[in-house]
Design a protein around this motif. Structure first.
Motif, PDB file in Angstrom:
ATOM      1  N   VAL A  44       4.787  28.416  24.338  1.00 11.02           N
ATOM      2  CA  VAL A  44       5.208  27.326  23.467  1.00 11.02           C
ATOM      3  C   VAL A  44       6.286  26.558  24.228  1.00 11.02           C
ATOM      4  CG1 VAL A  44       6.289  26.741  21.268  1.00 11.02           C
ATOM      5  CG2 VAL A  44       4.695  28.666  21.402  1.00 11.02           C
ATOM      6  N   PRO A  45       6.087  25.264  24.428  1.00 12.74           N
ATOM      7  CA  PRO A  45       7.087  24.501  25.183  1.00 12.74           C
ATOM      8  C   PRO A  45       8.429  24.469  24.444  1.00 12.74           C
ATOM      9  CG  PRO A  45       5.052  23.248  24.914  1.00 12.74           C
ATOM     10  CD  PRO A  45       4.934  24.461  24.055  1.00 12.74           C
ATOM     11  N   ASP A  46       9.489  24.392  25.212  1.00 12.12           N
ATOM     12  CA  ASP A  46      10.829  24.262  24.642  1.00 12.12           C
ATOM     13  C   ASP A  46      11.174  22.785  24.658  1.00 12.12           C
ATOM     14  OD1 ASP A  46      13.354  24.573  23.670  1.00 12.12           O
ATOM     15  OD2 ASP A  46      14.096  25.784  25.326  1.00 12.12           O
TER      16      ASP A  46
ATOM     17  N   PHE B 181       7.649  20.899  17.931  1.00 12.24           N
ATOM     18  CA  PHE B 181       7.262  22.306  17.799  1.00 12.24           C
ATOM     19  C   PHE B 181       6.086  22.436  16.839  1.00 12.24           C
ATOM     20  CE2 PHE B 181       7.656  26.646  16.163  1.00 12.24           C
ATOM     21  CZ  PHE B 181       7.870  27.377  17.317  1.00 12.24           C
ATOM     22  N   ALA B 182       6.176  21.768  15.674  1.00  9.34           N
ATOM     23  CA  ALA B 182       5.108  21.837  14.669  1.00  9.34           C
ATOM     24  C   ALA B 182       3.811  21.222  15.194  1.00  9.34           C
ATOM     25  CB  ALA B 182       5.551  21.141  13.384  1.00  9.34           C
TER      26      ALA B 182
ATOM     27  N   GLY C 275       6.836  41.338  18.715  1.00 13.47           N
ATOM     28  CA  GLY C 275       7.580  40.956  19.919  1.00 13.47           C
ATOM     29  C   GLY C 275       7.048  39.667  20.517  1.00 13.47           C
ATOM     30  N   LEU C 276       5.728  39.535  20.557  1.00 13.81           N
ATOM     31  CA  LEU C 276       5.101  38.322  21.072  1.00 13.81           C
ATOM     32  C   LEU C 276       5.498  37.120  20.217  1.00 13.81           C
ATOM     33  CD1 LEU C 276       2.982  36.783  22.820  1.00 13.81           C
ATOM     34  CD2 LEU C 276       1.282  37.514  21.134  1.00 13.81           C
ATOM     35  N   VAL C 277       5.428  37.265  18.908  1.00 15.57           N
ATOM     36  CA  VAL C 277       5.791  36.173  18.001  1.00 15.57           C
ATOM     37  C   VAL C 277       7.259  35.803  18.186  1.00 15.57           C
ATOM     38  CG1 VAL C 277       6.100  35.582  15.561  1.00 15.57           C
ATOM     39  CG2 VAL C 277       3.972  36.653  16.331  1.00 15.57           C
ATOM     40  N   SER C 278       8.102  36.803  18.338  1.00 13.44           N
ATOM     41  CA  SER C 278       9.526  36.542  18.540  1.00 13.44           C
ATOM     42  C   SER C 278       9.756  35.745  19.822  1.00 13.44           C
ATOM     43  CB  SER C 278      10.287  37.864  18.582  1.00 13.44           C
ATOM     44  OG  SER C 278      11.638  37.641  18.845  1.00 13.44           O
ATOM     45  N   ARG C 279       9.087  36.140  20.899  1.00  9.84           N
ATOM     46  CA  ARG C 279       9.237  35.411  22.161  1.00  9.84           C
ATOM     47  C   ARG C 279       8.683  33.994  22.054  1.00  9.84           C
ATOM     48  NH1 ARG C 279       8.162  40.474  23.526  1.00  9.84           N
ATOM     49  NH2 ARG C 279       5.934  40.224  23.878  1.00  9.84           N
ATOM     50  N   ARG C 280       7.563  33.842  21.336  1.00 17.47           N
ATOM     51  CA  ARG C 280       6.958  32.519  21.202  1.00 17.47           C
ATOM     52  C   ARG C 280       7.783  31.601  20.299  1.00 17.47           C
ATOM     53  NH1 ARG C 280       2.179  31.266  22.874  1.00 17.47           N
ATOM     54  NH2 ARG C 280       1.605  30.025  21.055  1.00 17.47           N
ATOM     55  N   SER C 281       8.578  32.172  19.406  1.00 14.62           N
ATOM     56  CA  SER C 281       9.397  31.332  18.526  1.00 14.62           C
ATOM     57  C   SER C 281      10.760  31.022  19.134  1.00 14.62           C
ATOM     58  CB  SER C 281       9.558  31.994  17.161  1.00 14.62           C
ATOM     59  OG  SER C 281      10.310  33.180  17.274  1.00 14.62           O
ATOM     60  N   GLN C 282      11.029  31.519  20.325  1.00 12.91           N
ATOM     61  CA  GLN C 282      12.323  31.273  20.973  1.00 12.91           C
ATOM     62  C   GLN C 282      12.638  29.783  21.112  1.00 12.91           C
ATOM     63  OE1 GLN C 282      14.580  33.760  21.548  1.00 12.91           O
ATOM     64  NE2 GLN C 282      15.954  32.028  21.825  1.00 12.91           N
ATOM     65  N   PRO C 283      11.667  28.924  21.446  1.00 15.76           N
ATOM     66  CA  PRO C 283      11.993  27.491  21.501  1.00 15.76           C
ATOM     67  C   PRO C 283      12.533  26.954  20.174  1.00 15.76           C
ATOM     68  CG  PRO C 283       9.934  27.883  22.629  1.00 15.76           C
ATOM     69  CD  PRO C 283      10.311  29.176  21.947  1.00 15.76           C
ATOM     70  N   LEU C 284      12.030  27.461  19.068  1.00 12.95           N
ATOM     71  CA  LEU C 284      12.536  27.050  17.761  1.00 12.95           C
ATOM     72  C   LEU C 284      13.973  27.520  17.582  1.00 12.95           C
ATOM     73  CD1 LEU C 284      12.129  25.865  14.916  1.00 12.95           C
ATOM     74  CD2 LEU C 284      11.186  28.084  14.253  1.00 12.95           C
TER      75      LEU C 284
ATOM     76  N   LEU D 276      12.492  32.861   8.477  1.00 15.12           N
ATOM     77  CA  LEU D 276      11.902  32.071   7.406  1.00 15.12           C
ATOM     78  C   LEU D 276      11.438  30.717   7.939  1.00 15.12           C
ATOM     79  CD1 LEU D 276      11.244  31.508   4.450  1.00 15.12           C
ATOM     80  CD2 LEU D 276      13.599  30.714   4.173  1.00 15.12           C
ATOM     81  N   VAL D 277      12.271  30.060   8.729  1.00 15.64           N
ATOM     82  CA  VAL D 277      11.910  28.759   9.291  1.00 15.64           C
ATOM     83  C   VAL D 277      10.652  28.896  10.152  1.00 15.64           C
ATOM     84  CG1 VAL D 277      12.641  26.907  10.848  1.00 15.64           C
ATOM     85  CG2 VAL D 277      14.260  27.854   9.194  1.00 15.64           C
ATOM     86  N   GLY D 278      10.629  29.894  10.999  1.00 20.67           N
ATOM     87  CA  GLY D 278       9.466  30.102  11.867  1.00 20.67           C
ATOM     88  C   GLY D 278       8.203  30.358  11.078  1.00 20.67           C
ATOM     89  N   ASN D 279       8.307  31.195  10.045  1.00 22.61           N
ATOM     90  CA  ASN D 279       7.133  31.496   9.232  1.00 22.61           C
ATOM     91  C   ASN D 279       6.649  30.269   8.465  1.00 22.61           C
ATOM     92  OD1 ASN D 279       7.025  34.141  10.062  1.00 22.61           O
ATOM     93  ND2 ASN D 279       8.246  34.898   8.360  1.00 22.61           N
TER      94      ASN D 279
END
Length: 154
Positions: free
Chosen positions: A68-70, A83-84, A118-127, A148-151
């Motif tokens: 996911v790009p930052d 991001f969205a 863990g994968l989801v956490s790493r992918r949401s890092q840009p957020l 919550l924001v990520g979900n």
């Protein structure tokens, strides 16, 4: 007497084959036996590394999902929009069809579920980074519940 030397490229070949099958036919059609056959390996080569399809696919997603790009546009709203839009574009990708069955199987395998979280956490890092930048710029006063924001965005 030593046995046959291990193929150093075998694991990558198995992952690549599983990714190809997953994106072409979806999660439900994927079998470990099929991965072995298409990769030119033995079934035991696959089962020795991944005791179940859900564990294999967790590793496949970790290896092959595009990052996911930052986005750093200088404004939180624009970062969130970018991001969205990136997430929305992912829904049209062939690998996305493979996720639905995988997600339903996660509830039966704690190890695969942990790997996926863990994968989801790493992918949401840009957020997370976009929100932290917004706090530093003074756009928002405090960090909201990032999970919550990520979900909600996902």
């Amino acid at each position: 007497m030593a046995g046959r030397p291990r193929d150093p490229d075998l694991e990558q070949r198995l992952l690549t084959t599983a990714w190809s099958l997953l994106t072409a036919h979806g999660y439900d059609a994927l079998t470990l036996t099929q991965v072995a056959a298409q990769a030119g390996a033995h079934r035991t080569d696959v089962y020795r590394r991944w005791p179940s399809k859900v564990r294999l696919v967790a590793d496949v997603l970790e290896e092959f999902l595009p990052p996911v790009p930052d986005f750093d546009t200088g404004a939180l709203l624009a970062d969130l929009r970018a991001f969205a839009e990136d997430l929305a574009g992912a829904w049209d990708q062939p690998w996305n069809d493979g996720l639905v069955g995988f997600l339903s199987d996660l509830r039966r395998d704690d190890e695969a579920a942990r790997a996926f979280r863990g994968l989801v956490s790493r992918r949401s890092q840009p957020l997370v980074d976009a929100i932290a930048r917004a706090v530093r710029r003074g756009e928002i006063d405090e960090v909201p519940d990032l999970a919550l924001v990520g979900n909600l965005l996902e």
